[in-house]
Design a protein around this motif. Structure first.
Motif, mmCIF file in Angstrom:
data_model
loop_
_atom_site.group_PDB
_atom_site.id
_atom_site.type_symbol
_atom_site.label_atom_id
_atom_site.label_comp_id
_atom_site.label_asym_id
_atom_site.label_seq_id
_atom_site.Cartn_x
_atom_site.Cartn_y
_atom_site.Cartn_z
ATOM 1 N N UNK A 54 0.595 -1.652 0.042
ATOM 2 C CA UNK A 54 0.466 0.126 -0.111
ATOM 3 C C UNK A 54 0.730 1.507 0.137
ATOM 4 N N UNK A 55 0.880 2.316 -0.774
ATOM 5 C CA UNK A 55 0.914 3.561 -0.613
ATOM 6 C C UNK A 55 0.241 4.523 0.017
ATOM 7 N N UNK A 56 0.816 5.563 0.268
ATOM 8 C CA UNK A 56 -0.282 6.812 0.869
ATOM 9 C C UNK A 56 0.569 7.624 0.494
ATOM 10 N N UNK A 57 -0.439 8.108 0.058
ATOM 11 C CA UNK A 57 -0.287 9.831 -0.548
ATOM 12 C C UNK A 57 0.533 10.577 0.963
ATOM 13 N N UNK A 58 1.278 11.761 0.838
ATOM 14 C CA UNK A 58 1.376 12.814 2.526
ATOM 15 C C UNK A 58 0.947 14.072 1.428
ATOM 16 N N UNK A 59 1.253 14.552 0.104
ATOM 17 C CA UNK A 59 0.701 15.544 -0.799
ATOM 18 C C UNK A 59 -0.090 14.894 -1.669
ATOM 19 N N UNK A 60 -1.414 16.062 -1.624
ATOM 20 C CA UNK A 60 -2.508 16.021 -2.648
ATOM 21 C C UNK A 60 -1.963 17.028 -4.050
ATOM 22 N N UNK A 61 -2.758 15.984 -4.660
ATOM 23 C CA UNK A 61 -2.614 16.760 -6.920
ATOM 24 C C UNK A 61 -2.735 15.662 -7.778
ATOM 25 N N UNK A 62 -2.560 15.778 -8.294
ATOM 26 C CA UNK A 62 -3.143 14.685 -10.271
ATOM 27 C C UNK A 62 -2.024 14.266 -9.373
ATOM 28 N N UNK A 63 -1.984 12.544 -9.223
ATOM 29 C CA UNK A 63 -0.817 11.969 -9.651
ATOM 30 C C UNK A 63 -1.499 10.990 -11.281
ATOM 31 N N UNK A 64 -0.020 10.726 -12.434
ATOM 32 C CA UNK A 64 -0.272 9.617 -13.156
ATOM 33 C C UNK A 64 0.319 8.861 -12.759
#
Length: 210
Positions: free
Chosen positions: A116-126
């Motif tokens: 599982x990857x957890x995002x630290x910063x909001x935004x659009x990701x490809x």
């Protein structure tokens, strides 16, 4: 007659503390107003940002400095690889793809035990992913294979391919853009209608901006 001398600097200092300072201009409009010329900070190159909460400095059309949390400047956040073959996966069982190599991990944390990857910063990701599987144990039967992207344990993208009898291996890949907030998670899963095993996999995540 006794004379008293008053030091005017103590009277003027409070006013100066709240004044606008102009460089090459007699009419500053900001706290510090540089009319012309460049600004140099000699040691700035030794102060490299490693904090995901740092912001970018931009200027408006009048040259006033402002901060922006993100710009649409793509930057690679994750490069992960699976280089070890998994054990056999039962038919129709959704298995998480575990990446055992993560040479680049920016804006995310990774739980190697759960994939599982957890995002630290909001935004659009490809997110671009490739999954390779061994299905030779099913020869000569046919079947179908699926690779899914789950965000917060909900499937947001899935690719399904059918395979003819005699197929020995499968290769599936996709590219998908998703918006993530801090704390959002994602992972890859795969399944096959017959017994299979994951031979290798790759993933890359590019931050597109907020």
């Amino acid at each position: 007659m006794k004379k008293t001398i008053v030091n005017l600097s103590f009277i003027l200092l409070p006013g100066l503390a709240f004044s606008q300072i102009g460089i090459k201009t007699a009419q500053p409009t900001e706290s510090i107003d540089v009319a012309s010329g460049n600004i140099r900070i000699r040691d700035i190159n030794s102060n490299i940002s490693t904090d995901s909460t740092d912001k970018l400095v931009v200027t408006d059309p009048n040259g006033v400095l402002k901060v922006k949390s993100s710009l649409f400047i793509p930057s690679t956040s994750v490069i992960g690889s699976k280089t070890t073959k998994s054990s056999n996966i039962a038919a129709n069982l959704q298995a998480t793809v575990i990446f055992n190599t993560n040479p680049l991990l920016n804006n995310f944390t990774y739980a190697s035990a759960t994939g599982v990857y957890t995002a630290l910063k909001q935004g659009y990701y490809q997110i671009t992913a490739t999954v390779n599987k061994d299905v030779s144990m099913n020869n000569p039967t046919d079947g179908s294979s699926a690779v899914s992207l789950l965000v917060n344990n909900i499937v947001v993208n899935i690719i399904i391919n059918g395979y003819l009898p005699g197929t020995q291996s499968t290769n599936q890949n996709f590219t998908y853009v998703v918006y993530l907030n801090p704390g959002d998670t994602f992972k890859l899963t795969t399944d096959y209608t017959r017994t299979s095993s994951i031979t290798s996999a790759q993933i890359s995540v590019v931050a597109l901006g907020g």
